[in-house]
Structures are given as structure tokens and as C-alpha cells.
Design a protein around this motif. Structure first.
Motif, mmCIF file in Angstrom:
data_model
loop_
_atom_site.group_PDB
_atom_site.id
_atom_site.type_symbol
_atom_site.label_atom_id
_atom_site.label_comp_id
_atom_site.label_asym_id
_atom_site.label_seq_id
_atom_site.Cartn_x
_atom_site.Cartn_y
_atom_site.Cartn_z
ATOM 1 N N THR A 99 0.836 -1.198 0.000
ATOM 2 C CA THR A 99 0.000 0.000 0.000
ATOM 3 C C THR A 99 0.873 1.250 0.000
ATOM 4 O OG1 THR A 99 -1.736 -1.167 1.187
ATOM 5 C CG2 THR A 99 -1.826 1.225 1.229
ATOM 6 N N ALA A 100 1.905 1.271 0.843
ATOM 7 C CA ALA A 100 2.813 2.418 0.905
ATOM 8 C C ALA A 100 3.581 2.576 -0.404
ATOM 9 C CB ALA A 100 3.780 2.264 2.075
ATOM 10 N N ASN A 101 4.058 1.471 -0.962
ATOM 11 C CA ASN A 101 4.812 1.543 -2.211
ATOM 12 C C ASN A 101 3.941 1.976 -3.387
ATOM 13 O OD1 ASN A 101 7.176 0.888 -0.966
ATOM 14 N ND2 ASN A 101 7.294 -1.196 -1.752
ATOM 15 N N ALA A 102 2.688 1.520 -3.405
ATOM 16 C CA ALA A 102 1.771 1.937 -4.471
ATOM 17 C C ALA A 102 1.535 3.447 -4.405
ATOM 18 C CB ALA A 102 0.454 1.177 -4.367
ATOM 19 N N ARG A 103 1.379 3.964 -3.193
ATOM 20 C CA ARG A 103 1.206 5.413 -3.047
ATOM 21 C C ARG A 103 2.478 6.155 -3.465
ATOM 22 N NH1 ARG A 103 -1.964 9.481 -1.137
ATOM 23 N NH2 ARG A 103 -0.817 11.239 -0.264
ATOM 24 N N CYS A 104 3.638 5.630 -3.100
ATOM 25 C CA CYS A 104 4.906 6.260 -3.500
ATOM 26 C C CYS A 104 5.041 6.288 -5.018
ATOM 27 C CB CYS A 104 6.095 5.520 -2.884
ATOM 28 S SG CYS A 104 6.355 5.879 -1.148
ATOM 29 N N ARG A 105 4.647 5.191 -5.684
ATOM 30 C CA ARG A 105 4.697 5.169 -7.147
ATOM 31 C C ARG A 105 3.807 6.261 -7.736
ATOM 32 N NH1 ARG A 105 4.973 -0.557 -6.244
ATOM 33 N NH2 ARG A 105 2.715 -0.773 -6.375
ATOM 34 N N GLU A 106 2.623 6.433 -7.175
ATOM 35 C CA GLU A 106 1.693 7.445 -7.665
ATOM 36 C C GLU A 106 2.209 8.862 -7.403
ATOM 37 O OE1 GLU A 106 -1.274 9.295 -9.540
ATOM 38 O OE2 GLU A 106 -0.875 7.146 -9.592
ATOM 39 N N VAL A 107 2.722 9.109 -6.203
ATOM 40 C CA VAL A 107 3.238 10.447 -5.859
ATOM 41 C C VAL A 107 4.445 10.792 -6.727
ATOM 42 C CG1 VAL A 107 4.350 11.804 -4.034
ATOM 43 C CG2 VAL A 107 2.327 10.439 -3.518
ATOM 44 N N ALA A 108 5.352 9.835 -6.929
ATOM 45 C CA ALA A 108 6.530 10.075 -7.764
ATOM 46 C C ALA A 108 6.109 10.356 -9.205
ATOM 47 C CB ALA A 108 7.481 8.884 -7.707
ATOM 48 N N SER A 109 5.138 9.628 -9.694
ATOM 49 C CA SER A 109 4.654 9.832 -11.053
ATOM 50 C C SER A 109 4.009 11.210 -11.204
ATOM 51 C CB SER A 109 3.661 8.736 -11.425
ATOM 52 O OG SER A 109 3.188 8.914 -12.728
ATOM 53 N N GLN A 110 3.223 11.609 -10.233
ATOM 54 C CA GLN A 110 2.605 12.942 -10.275
ATOM 55 C C GLN A 110 3.671 14.037 -10.265
ATOM 56 O OE1 GLN A 110 -0.020 13.094 -6.909
ATOM 57 N NE2 GLN A 110 -1.638 11.938 -7.929
ATOM 58 N N GLU A 111 4.695 13.869 -9.441
ATOM 59 C CA GLU A 111 5.766 14.868 -9.370
ATOM 60 C C GLU A 111 6.518 14.929 -10.704
ATOM 61 O OE1 GLU A 111 8.102 17.850 -7.430
ATOM 62 O OE2 GLU A 111 6.087 17.042 -7.151
ATOM 63 N N TRP A 112 6.776 13.782 -11.294
ATOM 64 C CA TRP A 112 7.455 13.738 -12.587
ATOM 65 C C TRP A 112 6.645 14.512 -13.629
ATOM 66 C CZ3 TRP A 112 12.097 11.656 -14.172
ATOM 67 C CH2 TRP A 112 12.314 11.615 -15.546
ATOM 68 N N ARG A 113 5.339 14.235 -13.689
ATOM 69 C CA ARG A 113 4.478 14.908 -14.673
ATOM 70 C C ARG A 113 4.334 16.400 -14.391
ATOM 71 N NH1 ARG A 113 1.364 10.181 -13.777
ATOM 72 N NH2 ARG A 113 -0.137 11.431 -12.626
ATOM 73 N N ARG A 114 4.539 16.816 -13.149
ATOM 74 C CA ARG A 114 4.443 18.226 -12.789
ATOM 75 C C ARG A 114 5.734 18.981 -13.109
ATOM 76 N NH1 ARG A 114 5.537 21.737 -8.603
ATOM 77 N NH2 ARG A 114 6.795 20.230 -7.491
ATOM 78 N N VAL A 115 6.875 18.364 -12.847
ATOM 79 C CA VAL A 115 8.161 19.066 -12.910
ATOM 80 C C VAL A 115 8.833 18.987 -14.279
ATOM 81 C CG1 VAL A 115 10.520 18.966 -11.995
ATOM 82 C CG2 VAL A 115 8.594 18.879 -10.452
ATOM 83 N N VAL A 116 8.799 17.837 -14.914
ATOM 84 C CA VAL A 116 9.561 17.649 -16.149
ATOM 85 C C VAL A 116 9.142 18.612 -17.268
ATOM 86 C CG1 VAL A 116 10.047 16.006 -18.019
ATOM 87 C CG2 VAL A 116 10.327 15.329 -15.636
ATOM 88 N N PRO A 117 7.849 18.834 -17.519
ATOM 89 C CA PRO A 117 7.513 19.797 -18.574
ATOM 90 C C PRO A 117 8.059 21.201 -18.306
ATOM 91 C CG PRO A 117 5.592 18.492 -18.019
ATOM 92 C CD PRO A 117 6.646 18.164 -17.014
ATOM 93 N N VAL A 118 8.076 21.603 -17.055
ATOM 94 C CA VAL A 118 8.617 22.920 -16.699
ATOM 95 C C VAL A 118 10.124 22.946 -16.956
ATOM 96 C CG1 VAL A 118 9.018 24.513 -14.786
ATOM 97 C CG2 VAL A 118 6.821 23.349 -15.001
#
Length: 165
Positions: free
Chosen positions: A54-73
Motif C-alpha cells: 500500500t505504501a509503495n503503491a502510493r509512493c509510485r503514484e506520488v513520484a509519477s505525479q511529481e514527474w508529470r508536474r516538474v519535467v515539462p517545466v
């Protein structure tokens, strides 16, 4: 204020003056790239234990969201290249781990009962260490307002901007 441990960028030295008259190095120019999002299951591996998964699944989601937020900028503002992939990936892992530590602090509190009595929750120390590392990544990648002042935008390759072409 300048960071005494790192030299000022070429643009900053030009802007602020060069009293020592030492040659100003322009720095290394790397080819720009569009970074592909990593497979987060390699970092936050699936686990047979429900609580860990459960913790790792949330970490995967949070990391993915951060990637999609930061990389385009970063692709537009800093002109990042393939060489920056690991740094940006580590930034996303830091954000995910901070989220995980903060969730633990919210669930169990700052003080926990242990074998020797009531002690500080270890997640508080972990969160602080990840925040220190995150601050370095933010500075290096130019993601804070103060860090953005020392970054120069990459040269545009658009030849379409000239109206006389």
C-alpha cells in the motif's frame, strides 16, 4: 547572495561585474531531450506484505505525479537533457518518500511507544533528511524562485519566430 561553495554562473558574473577580470567560462551545453518517465515499480517494488505494498503503491503514484508536474517545466525553462534523468528521478523519489514519512507521522504521531518507552518517531528524522536532499535538487534544477534567477533560458531553435522568413 552568492553561494560561497559554488562558482557563480557566467550570466551572473557578467551581470554583477567581473572585478578580477578573470576569463568567464560559458559552461557546458548539453543536448536537450524529452525525458521518458521511469518505471517506478523498479524503485518502489511490489511487496507481498499488504501494508508495504500500500505504501509503495502510493509512493509510485506520488513520484509519477511529481514527474508529470516538474519535467515539462524543466524541459522549457532549464533545457534539461538525458544526463539530468537520474537527478530528476531522485527528486521525485525524495518527494514520494517525504509524503510517506509525513503520512506515518500523521498516523502514529511525533512520539511513539517503543521498547524503551516513548521515543521520537523515526519518520521525523527520515523526513528531515529527505527534505535536505530535496532542497539541493530544487536549487540545482532551478525550481525555486531564488534559484531561477541564476538560470538562463536555453536558446530557442525556432526559426519561425522571424516574421520576414
Amino acid at each position: 547572495m552568492a553561494d560561497r561553495y559554488r562558482p557563480a554562473s557566467a550570466m551572473q558574473r557578467t551581470r554583477e561585474g567581473n572585478p578580477s577580470k578573470t576569463p568567464i567560462k560559458e559552461g557546458v551545453v548539453i543536448p536537450r531531450a524529452i525525458l521518458a518517465e521511469p518505471d517506478w515499480s523498479g524503485v518502489f517494488a511490489p511487496s507481498p506484505f499488504a501494508e508495504v505494498e500500500t505504501a509503495n503503491a502510493r509512493c509510485r503514484e506520488v513520484a509519477s505525479q511529481e514527474w508529470r508536474r516538474v519535467v515539462p517545466v524543466l524541459e522549457v525553462a532549464a533545457g534539461i537533457g538525458e544526463v539530468d534523468h537520474a537527478t530528476v528521478k531522485d527528486l521525485c523519489v525524495c518527494v514520494a518518500r517525504i509524503d510517506q514519512a509525513e503520512r506515518d507521522l500523521s498516523e502514529r504521531g511525533l512520539m511513539v511507544t517503543a521498547e524503551r518507552g516513548t521515543v521520537k518517531n523515526g519518520a521525523a528524522t527520515i523526513a528531515a533528511q529527505y527534505r535536505t536532499q530535496l532542497a539541493r535538487y530544487i536549487r540545482e534544477l532551478g525550481l525555486s524562485p531564488s534559484a531561477r534567477t541564476s538560470i538562463t533560458a536555453p536558446e530557442s531553435d525556432d526559426d519561425d519566430s522571424d516574421i520576414w522568413d
